[in-house]
Design a protein around this motif. Structure first.
Motif, PDB file in Angstrom:
ATOM      1  N   GLY A  14       0.820  -1.283   0.008  1.00 55.00           N
ATOM      2  CA  GLY A  14       0.062  -0.063   0.121  1.00 55.00           C
ATOM      3  C   GLY A  14       0.821   1.290   0.113  1.00 55.00           C
ATOM      4  N   ALA A  15       0.738   2.189  -1.238  1.00 52.90           N
ATOM      5  CA  ALA A  15       1.526   3.181  -1.254  1.00 52.90           C
ATOM      6  C   ALA A  15       0.694   4.462  -0.685  1.00 52.90           C
ATOM      7  CB  ALA A  15       2.121   3.327  -2.548  1.00 52.90           C
ATOM      8  N   GLY A  16      -0.231   4.383   0.099  1.00 53.34           N
ATOM      9  CA  GLY A  16      -0.662   5.621   0.781  1.00 53.34           C
ATOM     10  C   GLY A  16       0.423   6.372   1.791  1.00 53.34           C
ATOM     11  N   PRO A  17      -0.101   7.347   2.394  1.00 54.16           N
ATOM     12  CA  PRO A  17       0.866   7.859   3.377  1.00 54.16           C
ATOM     13  C   PRO A  17       1.498   7.285   4.368  1.00 54.16           C
ATOM     14  CG  PRO A  17      -1.279   9.163   3.061  1.00 54.16           C
ATOM     15  CD  PRO A  17      -1.655   8.098   2.583  1.00 54.16           C
ATOM     16  N   ALA A  18       0.738   5.998   4.988  1.00 52.64           N
ATOM     17  CA  ALA A  18       1.471   5.039   5.745  1.00 52.64           C
ATOM     18  C   ALA A  18       2.312   4.345   5.232  1.00 52.64           C
ATOM     19  CB  ALA A  18       0.371   4.431   6.338  1.00 52.64           C
ATOM     20  N   GLY A  19       2.184   3.692   3.900  1.00 55.22           N
ATOM     21  CA  GLY A  19       3.057   2.862   3.678  1.00 55.22           C
ATOM     22  C   GLY A  19       4.500   3.515   2.884  1.00 55.22           C
ATOM     23  N   SER A  20       3.899   4.734   2.299  1.00 56.32           N
ATOM     24  CA  SER A  20       5.382   5.494   1.662  1.00 56.32           C
ATOM     25  C   SER A  20       6.161   6.109   2.698  1.00 56.32           C
ATOM     26  CB  SER A  20       4.739   6.827   0.810  1.00 56.32           C
ATOM     27  OG  SER A  20       3.967   6.186  -0.392  1.00 56.32           O
ATOM     28  N   ALA A  21       5.612   6.443   3.868  1.00 57.68           N
ATOM     29  CA  ALA A  21       6.356   6.886   4.955  1.00 57.68           C
ATOM     30  C   ALA A  21       7.303   5.743   5.621  1.00 57.68           C
ATOM     31  CB  ALA A  21       5.472   7.585   6.024  1.00 57.68           C
ATOM     32  N   THR A  22       6.621   4.536   5.755  1.00 54.83           N
ATOM     33  CA  THR A  22       7.231   3.391   6.298  1.00 54.83           C
ATOM     34  C   THR A  22       8.438   3.124   5.296  1.00 54.83           C
ATOM     35  OG1 THR A  22       5.181   2.693   7.283  1.00 54.83           O
ATOM     36  CG2 THR A  22       7.155   1.044   7.127  1.00 54.83           C
ATOM     37  N   ALA A  23       8.027   2.967   3.878  1.00 54.90           N
ATOM     38  CA  ALA A  23       9.049   2.663   3.127  1.00 54.90           C
ATOM     39  C   ALA A  23      10.355   3.793   3.039  1.00 54.90           C
ATOM     40  CB  ALA A  23       8.306   2.425   1.816  1.00 54.90           C
ATOM     41  N   PHE A  24       9.972   4.815   3.275  1.00 53.18           N
ATOM     42  CA  PHE A  24      10.933   6.003   3.115  1.00 53.18           C
ATOM     43  C   PHE A  24      12.091   5.842   4.266  1.00 53.18           C
ATOM     44  CE2 PHE A  24      12.309  10.101   4.880  1.00 53.18           C
ATOM     45  CZ  PHE A  24      13.034  10.688   3.907  1.00 53.18           C
ATOM     46  N   TYR A  25      11.453   5.737   5.472  1.00 54.12           N
ATOM     47  CA  TYR A  25      12.140   5.614   6.537  1.00 54.12           C
ATOM     48  C   TYR A  25      13.379   4.243   6.598  1.00 54.12           C
ATOM     49  CZ  TYR A  25      10.268   9.790   8.596  1.00 54.12           C
ATOM     50  OH  TYR A  25       9.925  11.302   8.871  1.00 54.12           O
ATOM     51  N   LEU A  26      12.501   3.215   6.087  1.00 50.70           N
ATOM     52  CA  LEU A  26      13.260   2.120   6.091  1.00 50.70           C
ATOM     53  C   LEU A  26      14.340   1.879   5.000  1.00 50.70           C
ATOM     54  CD1 LEU A  26      10.241  -0.421   6.083  1.00 50.70           C
ATOM     55  CD2 LEU A  26      12.136  -0.470   7.718  1.00 50.70           C
ATOM     56  N   ALA A  27      14.121   2.809   3.895  1.00 45.91           N
ATOM     57  CA  ALA A  27      15.324   2.904   2.745  1.00 45.91           C
ATOM     58  C   ALA A  27      16.423   4.066   3.417  1.00 45.91           C
ATOM     59  CB  ALA A  27      14.632   3.411   1.683  1.00 45.91           C
TER      60      ALA A  27
END
Length: 414
Positions: A14-27
């Protein structure tokens, strides 16, 4: 599973705000992240499009360019009710900016996802995740299957797939019935109200003779249109019998004619969405799966705000995952991950409980009417309410900050 057997360290669904934020900080922490989105950008999503200073702070922390064209700033909240209109500026705080924003979800999610990609995330659009891949021995999730027959494997999976989260359900995580739910309906009108400096909310929503728990909103988008909608809570006996779309039509019909809220000026159909509140799906971790945002019910019961908490829970989940995956034994990793639900409860649990009590109270006949009739005329009380409902306080702020923070600490967590 060995890292060499995986398609990524972490899969975020899911690339809504939650998913994109999670992915951003992991990367940002150096992990290999695969972000799977079932639709293709740009895509519409039902929302009020209003961002409080809490959400703005998260965008700034991730380096999103909020000075680019298309972002509309606002000074605060205009509250309409009790026969008056009251402009309340966002509070001056050390912890948050003093302005809000409006941006339609038509491209907001795409901007945040693109920011994640810029930070090193691999985004795949048009990938509809249908279920988990489970390890035969441990029962842990080790990947996901997709509608086209494909599969992807990872060390951990994050469910950021919204209120109807397939992944959480497949892993045995169901909604809690003791948590409030809301419904939001909205449309867009061509209107001279499009460039308002304040987010406007109306506290008195009537269905015939019944005052409903919830509010209406008019948020100027800045492009010639206004986002106009209603948010309603299920804490009223009338909730099950309301035609929300018809209620929105009736509500806008009574607006001043020069605002242009007519069917001829409507630029989109009326659409609705459910608002899962106060951690209505728990626990937020089970067998290799973490929940963030709407999938875990991380919506503020006081005001229906979800975007800020989507991005914040994403950041918290990322911190836990990074700690768990770095130089730990399997037992240590599992111990760290199992602490994630408590980390969320420590951050929001008491405040969300206050919100639950609040929405239960305003669902009772007469409470909402009394509050609007007697509370709106007191400026100091309204400034306090703005901080409370928006969860906008400093840790060591003024007296109102200390009262709100203390209340959130002493009540049982959600």
């Amino acid at each position: 599973m060995n890292a060499t057997d995986t398609d990524a360290d972490v899969i975020v669904v899911g690339a809504g705000p939650a998913g994109s934020a999670t992915a951003f900080y992991l990367a940002q922490a150096g992990l290999d992240v695969l972000l799977l989105e079932k639709t293709r950008f740009p895509r519409e999503k039902v929302c009020g499009d209003g961002l409080t200073p809490r959400a703005v702070k998260q965008l700034m922390n991730m380096g999103v360019d909020i000075d680019a064209p298309g972002w509309v700033r606002n000074k605060g909240l205009r509250v309409v009710g009790g026969g008056g209109r009251y402009d309340l500026d966002w509070p001056q705080l050390d912890s948050f900016p003093d302005f809000g924003l409006v941006r339609t979800r038509q491209d907001f999610d795409q901007i945040v996802a693109a920011n994640a990609v810029k930070g090193g995330v691999r985004l795949m659009e048009g990938v509809n995740v249908t279920g988990p891949i489970l390890d035969d021995r441990s029962g842990h999730i080790v990947g996901v299957t997709t509608k086209d027959g494909g599969s992807y494997r990872s060390r951990l999976v994050v469910a950021a797939d919204g209120n109807s989260t397939r992944l959480a359900l497949a892993m045995g995580l169901y909604k809690r019935e003791d948590r409030p739910m809301g419904v939001a309906v909205r449309t867009y009108f061509e209107s001279p109200r499009h460039d308002d400096d304040y987010l406007e909310i109306w506290l008195e929503l009537w269905d015939e003779e019944t005052l409903l728990p919830g509010y209406g909103w008019v948020f100027g988008v800045g492009d010639g249109t206004s986002n106009v909608g209603l948010g309603l809570l299920n804490t009223s006996d009338a909730f099950q019998n309301i035609d929300y779309r018809d209620l929105l039509k009736r509500w806008t019909r009574n607006m001043p004619a020069d605002w242009g809220f007519t069917e001829d000026n409507m630029t989109t159909p009326i659409r609705g969405a459910a608002l899962p509140m106060a951690f209505n799906r728990q626990p937020h971790y089970t067998r290799g799966l973490l929940l963030v945002g709407d999938s875990g019910g991380a919506i503020n019961p006081f005001n229906g705000e979800g975007i800020a908490y989507a991005m914040e829970t994403g950041e918290i989940a990322a911190e836990v995952i990074v700690k768990a995956l770095r130089g730990t034994t399997p037992a240590q990793q599992e111990r760290i991950l199992r602490a994630y639900p408590q980390v969320l409860k420590d951050a929001y649990g008491g405040y969300f409980t206050l919100g639950r009590w609040f929405v239960e109270a305003i669902g009772k006949p007469g409470v909402m009417s009394f509050g609007t009739r007697h509370g709106l005329h007191h400026p100091r009380l309204m400034r306090f309410a703005l901080k409370l409902l928006g969860n906008l306080t400093d840790r060591r702020g003024d007296a109102s900050d200390r009262i709100i923070n203390a209340l959130a600490k002493v009540v049982p967590p959600a």
